[in-house]
Design a protein around this motif. Structure first.
Motif, PDB file in Angstrom:
ATOM      1  N   ARG A  40      18.419 -22.822  32.119  1.00 25.42           N
ATOM      2  CA  ARG A  40      19.599 -23.603  31.745  1.00 25.42           C
ATOM      3  C   ARG A  40      20.000 -23.331  30.303  1.00 25.42           C
ATOM      4  NH1 ARG A  40      17.855 -29.369  34.616  1.00 25.42           N
ATOM      5  NH2 ARG A  40      17.688 -28.507  36.741  1.00 25.42           N
ATOM      6  N   ASP A  41      19.019 -23.171  29.422  1.00 20.67           N
ATOM      7  CA  ASP A  41      19.336 -22.780  28.041  1.00 20.67           C
ATOM      8  C   ASP A  41      20.083 -21.453  28.019  1.00 20.67           C
ATOM      9  OD1 ASP A  41      17.479 -24.839  27.881  1.00 20.67           O
ATOM     10  OD2 ASP A  41      16.562 -24.064  26.063  1.00 20.67           O
ATOM     11  N   LEU A  42      19.588 -20.513  28.830  1.00 18.88           N
ATOM     12  CA  LEU A  42      20.219 -19.191  28.872  1.00 18.88           C
ATOM     13  C   LEU A  42      21.650 -19.288  29.389  1.00 18.88           C
ATOM     14  CD1 LEU A  42      19.996 -16.129  28.565  1.00 18.88           C
ATOM     15  CD2 LEU A  42      19.041 -16.039  30.876  1.00 18.88           C
ATOM     16  N   CYS A  43      21.861 -20.114  30.414  1.00 21.45           N
ATOM     17  CA  CYS A  43      23.218 -20.274  30.961  1.00 21.45           C
ATOM     18  C   CYS A  43      24.166 -20.840  29.906  1.00 21.45           C
ATOM     19  CB  CYS A  43      23.186 -21.182  32.183  1.00 21.45           C
ATOM     20  SG  CYS A  43      22.585 -20.394  33.691  1.00 21.45           S
ATOM     21  N   PHE A  44      23.748 -21.901  29.226  1.00 22.60           N
ATOM     22  CA  PHE A  44      24.643 -22.529  28.248  1.00 22.60           C
ATOM     23  C   PHE A  44      24.895 -21.605  27.062  1.00 22.60           C
ATOM     24  CE2 PHE A  44      26.311 -25.523  25.212  1.00 22.60           C
ATOM     25  CZ  PHE A  44      27.014 -26.421  26.009  1.00 22.60           C
ATOM     26  N   ALA A  45      23.841 -20.941  26.587  1.00 25.03           N
ATOM     27  CA  ALA A  45      24.020 -20.023  25.462  1.00 25.03           C
ATOM     28  C   ALA A  45      24.940 -18.863  25.847  1.00 25.03           C
ATOM     29  CB  ALA A  45      22.666 -19.495  25.001  1.00 25.03           C
ATOM     30  N   SER A  46      24.794 -18.356  27.067  1.00 25.43           N
ATOM     31  CA  SER A  46      25.660 -17.264  27.518  1.00 25.43           C
ATOM     32  C   SER A  46      27.107 -17.729  27.641  1.00 25.43           C
ATOM     33  CB  SER A  46      25.165 -16.723  28.863  1.00 25.43           C
ATOM     34  OG  SER A  46      23.856 -16.225  28.754  1.00 25.43           O
ATOM     35  N   GLY A  47      27.307 -18.930  28.190  1.00 26.57           N
ATOM     36  CA  GLY A  47      28.657 -19.458  28.314  1.00 26.57           C
ATOM     37  C   GLY A  47      29.312 -19.688  26.967  1.00 26.57           C
ATOM     38  N   GLY A  48      28.563 -20.260  26.026  1.00 26.39           N
ATOM     39  CA  GLY A  48      29.111 -20.484  24.694  1.00 26.39           C
ATOM     40  C   GLY A  48      29.414 -19.188  23.968  1.00 26.39           C
ATOM     41  N   ALA A  49      28.515 -18.210  24.092  1.00 29.03           N
ATOM     42  CA  ALA A  49      28.756 -16.915  23.455  1.00 29.03           C
ATOM     43  C   ALA A  49      29.959 -16.215  24.070  1.00 29.03           C
ATOM     44  CB  ALA A  49      27.507 -16.036  23.588  1.00 29.03           C
ATOM     45  N   ALA A  50      30.122 -16.350  25.390  1.00 30.25           N
ATOM     46  CA  ALA A  50      31.286 -15.753  26.049  1.00 30.25           C
ATOM     47  C   ALA A  50      32.579 -16.380  25.549  1.00 30.25           C
ATOM     48  CB  ALA A  50      31.160 -15.914  27.565  1.00 30.25           C
ATOM     49  N   LEU A  51      32.592 -17.696  25.394  1.00 34.57           N
ATOM     50  CA  LEU A  51      33.782 -18.371  24.858  1.00 34.57           C
ATOM     51  C   LEU A  51      34.093 -17.904  23.445  1.00 34.57           C
ATOM     52  CD1 LEU A  51      33.540 -22.115  25.952  1.00 34.57           C
ATOM     53  CD2 LEU A  51      35.260 -20.434  26.609  1.00 34.57           C
ATOM     54  N   ALA A  52      33.070 -17.846  22.595  1.00 39.25           N
ATOM     55  CA  ALA A  52      33.283 -17.421  21.217  1.00 39.25           C
ATOM     56  C   ALA A  52      33.800 -15.984  21.158  1.00 39.25           C
ATOM     57  CB  ALA A  52      31.983 -17.559  20.421  1.00 39.25           C
ATOM     58  N   SER A  53      33.229 -15.116  21.975  1.00 44.66           N
ATOM     59  CA  SER A  53      33.677 -13.715  21.982  1.00 44.66           C
ATOM     60  C   SER A  53      35.110 -13.596  22.478  1.00 44.66           C
ATOM     61  CB  SER A  53      32.748 -12.883  22.862  1.00 44.66           C
ATOM     62  OG  SER A  53      31.426 -12.903  22.367  1.00 44.66           O
ATOM     63  N   ALA A  54      35.434 -14.352  23.537  1.00 38.65           N
ATOM     64  CA  ALA A  54      36.797 -14.290  24.066  1.00 38.65           C
ATOM     65  C   ALA A  54      37.818 -14.776  23.051  1.00 38.65           C
ATOM     66  CB  ALA A  54      36.896 -15.123  25.342  1.00 38.65           C
ATOM     67  N   ALA A  55      37.402 -15.684  22.172  1.00 37.25           N
ATOM     68  CA  ALA A  55      38.331 -16.239  21.187  1.00 37.25           C
ATOM     69  C   ALA A  55      38.650 -15.257  20.067  1.00 37.25           C
ATOM     70  CB  ALA A  55      37.762 -17.535  20.604  1.00 37.25           C
ATOM     71  N   VAL A  56      37.663 -14.470  19.643  1.00 36.79           N
ATOM     72  CA  VAL A  56      37.859 -13.667  18.431  1.00 36.79           C
ATOM     73  C   VAL A  56      37.812 -12.162  18.662  1.00 36.79           C
ATOM     74  CG1 VAL A  56      36.966 -15.509  16.953  1.00 36.79           C
ATOM     75  CG2 VAL A  56      35.392 -13.784  17.858  1.00 36.79           C
ATOM     76  N   VAL A  57      37.403 -11.716  19.843  1.00 37.68           N
ATOM     77  CA  VAL A  57      37.301 -10.281  20.113  1.00 37.68           C
ATOM     78  C   VAL A  57      38.408  -9.878  21.087  1.00 37.68           C
ATOM     79  CG1 VAL A  57      35.868  -8.445  21.069  1.00 37.68           C
ATOM     80  CG2 VAL A  57      34.817 -10.280  19.728  1.00 37.68           C
TER      81      VAL A  57
END
Length: 269
Positions: free
Chosen positions: A48-65
């Motif tokens: 579950r930690d991995l899922c949330f961290a992956s989802g948050g990182a995906a959101l951050a990347s989509a916002a700025v990359v």
């Protein structure tokens, strides 16, 4: 100015930086809460930690990359991440359950539990309504002047992005039903909503393949690539949602069968 001109500038708007920062902050809070839970001896799966961290990182990347490809293809890649893939990863992590378990008994925990069990929350996660808010919002975005009008208006653009993310989270939450809420809609409701939303999403992708959004001037090759990405990428995320639903349905059926067997044995004694 068309969206082509806006996206080609490569500038990262202020709201995008705020979204990325908020996503990373949410990941940090989640991981700290999970670590606190484990420190006191409770079990919380690392998956579950991995899922949330992956989802948050995906959101951050989509916002700025800026994704590769033409402007419409890049936009559609962001749409799939922000509105579909990241919400699935975040919901699989069960953040509401974590918050309820880590908060000590008191006002904050009671307030959160009251909100989760409130009547408005029960209707917001009514699967057909959640599907309408999610996919219906996309039809309004791409088949009205809204998307074209949002460019050059940072507040309107931020509101559109927030709706895409919030509606995607709400729909994913309604279909997966992993966290505790007041009303637990059954698999039939959730499955029907998923099928309807998938059909509406596919129809929108096909319409975009045939005609660009109002007020835009994307190159045909870019438009077709972006529409195909929306169609097949949406299918993949919806297939993952279907797997989650099927596993829940199978597990619930197994538990019901086990209870029936126990009752039969007790009656036979």
């Amino acid at each position: 100015m068309t969206p082509e001109h806006v996206h080609s500038s490569g500038a990262v708007p202020g709201p995008a930086v705020l979204l990325a920062a908020a996503a990373l902050l949410a990941v940090a809070c989640y991981l700290l809460a999970a670590a606190r839970l484990r420190h006191r001896g409770d079990i919380w799966p690392y998956a579950r930690d991995l899922c949330f961290a992956s989802g948050g990182a995906a959101l951050a990347s989509a916002a700025v990359v800026t994704p590769p490809g033409g402007p419409f293809t890049a936009h559609m890649a962001r749409h799939l991440v922000v509105g579909m893939a990241a919400p699935l990863l975040l919901v699989l992590a069960r953040p509401l359950t974590l918050a309820l378990r880590v908060l000590p008994p008191g006002r904050r925990r009671r307030a959160l539990l009251a909100a989760a069990h409130s009547r408005p929350a029960a209707w917001l996660v009514f699967p057909p309504l959640a599907a309408l808010l999610d996919v219906g919002g996309l039809w309004v975005l791409y088949r009205t002047p809204l998307w074209s009008a949002s460019h050059g208006r940072p507040l309107l653009q931020a509101a559109v992005h927030f709706h895409v993310l919030a509606a995607g989270l709400l729909f994913t939450f309604a279909v997966c039903r992993l966290d505790p809420v007041r009303r637990r809609w059954g698999p039939a409701w959730r499955g029907a909503a998923l099928l309807g939303a998938g059909a509406a999403h596919a129809a929108l992708a096909k319409s975009l393949y045939a005609a660009p959004p109002y007020g835009t001037g994307f190159a045909p090759a870019d438009l077709h690539t972006g529409a195909r990405l929306m169609y097949y990428g949406g299918d993949l995320v919806e297939l993952a949602l279907a797997v989650v639903l099927a596993v829940q349905w199978y597990t619930a059926g197994g538990r019901a069968l086990a209870r029936a067997r126990r009752r039969s044995r007790a009656a036979a004694v």
